[in-house]
Scaffold this motif. Sequence first.
Motif, mmCIF file in Angstrom:
data_model
loop_
_atom_site.group_PDB
_atom_site.id
_atom_site.type_symbol
_atom_site.label_atom_id
_atom_site.label_comp_id
_atom_site.label_asym_id
_atom_site.label_seq_id
_atom_site.Cartn_x
_atom_site.Cartn_y
_atom_site.Cartn_z
ATOM 1 N N UNK A 139 -54.000 15.922 -25.448
ATOM 2 C CA UNK A 139 -53.288 15.373 -26.602
ATOM 3 C C UNK A 139 -54.080 15.748 -27.846
ATOM 4 N N UNK A 140 -53.414 16.414 -28.785
ATOM 5 C CA UNK A 140 -54.073 16.872 -30.000
ATOM 6 C C UNK A 140 -53.391 16.267 -31.213
ATOM 7 N N UNK A 141 -54.163 15.542 -31.999
ATOM 8 C CA UNK A 141 -53.683 14.987 -33.269
ATOM 9 C C UNK A 141 -54.408 15.732 -34.380
ATOM 10 N N UNK A 142 -53.648 16.352 -35.263
ATOM 11 C CA UNK A 142 -54.231 17.136 -36.357
ATOM 12 C C UNK A 142 -54.292 16.256 -37.601
ATOM 13 N N UNK A 143 -55.467 16.197 -38.209
ATOM 14 C CA UNK A 143 -55.687 15.397 -39.416
ATOM 15 C C UNK A 143 -56.367 16.272 -40.472
ATOM 16 N N UNK A 144 -55.555 16.851 -41.338
ATOM 17 C CA UNK A 144 -56.063 17.723 -42.398
ATOM 18 C C UNK A 144 -56.169 16.903 -43.681
ATOM 19 N N UNK A 185 -49.995 26.171 -20.485
ATOM 20 C CA UNK A 185 -48.729 26.222 -19.753
ATOM 21 C C UNK A 185 -47.565 25.561 -20.463
ATOM 22 N N UNK A 186 -47.816 24.452 -21.124
ATOM 23 C CA UNK A 186 -46.733 23.710 -21.776
ATOM 24 C C UNK A 186 -47.245 23.106 -23.074
ATOM 25 N N UNK A 187 -46.326 22.936 -24.033
ATOM 26 C CA UNK A 187 -46.647 22.227 -25.267
ATOM 27 C C UNK A 187 -45.396 21.480 -25.726
ATOM 28 N N UNK A 188 -45.603 20.225 -26.142
ATOM 29 C CA UNK A 188 -44.516 19.418 -26.684
ATOM 30 C C UNK A 188 -44.994 18.776 -27.980
ATOM 31 N N UNK A 189 -44.102 18.727 -28.956
ATOM 32 C CA UNK A 189 -44.373 18.002 -30.192
ATOM 33 C C UNK A 189 -44.236 16.507 -29.948
ATOM 34 N N UNK A 193 -42.390 12.844 -35.197
ATOM 35 C CA UNK A 193 -42.851 12.106 -36.356
ATOM 36 C C UNK A 193 -44.340 12.188 -36.634
ATOM 37 N N UNK A 194 -45.067 13.013 -35.890
ATOM 38 C CA UNK A 194 -46.511 13.135 -36.072
ATOM 39 C C UNK A 194 -46.905 14.609 -36.087
ATOM 40 N N UNK A 195 -48.083 14.902 -36.644
ATOM 41 C CA UNK A 195 -48.624 16.260 -36.538
ATOM 42 C C UNK A 195 -49.496 16.256 -35.288
ATOM 43 N N UNK A 196 -48.839 16.200 -34.139
ATOM 44 C CA UNK A 196 -49.504 16.046 -32.848
ATOM 45 C C UNK A 196 -48.741 16.812 -31.786
#
Length: 96
Positions: A6-11, A41-45, A48-51
Motif C-alpha cells: 500500500x503506497x500513500x503519496x504525500x507531496x 503484477x497488479x495495481x489499483x487506485x 479519493x486518495x493519492x494512493x
Amino acid sequence: MLFKVEMDVRVPLDYDPARFEALKAAEKARFQELQRAGTWRHIWRVVGQYSNVSIFDVESNAQLHDLLTGLPLYPFMEVKVTALCRHPSSLHDDDR
C-alpha cells in the motif's frame, strides 16, 4: 514471493510543479517496466486518495526493498507491506 504493498503519496504543497511532473513521468515509466517484467503484477487506485494498492512478485524481501526505495516518488511515500501466500482454495495455479 507475493506482497501486497500500500503506497500513500504525500507531496508537499509547495513542491515545484515541474519537478513533480517529471517525477510522475519517471515513476510511470519505472512502473510499466516492472509490470512488463511481471514483478509489479497488479495495481489499483484508492478512490479519493493519492494512493494505490499493488501486488508485487519478487524473489526476496531484499529485492522488494530495493525496488520500492528505487521508485522516483519513494521519498514522498508512506508504504505498508504485507507478505502473502497462496490460499489452498485458489483456482489459480500462478498464486504462489
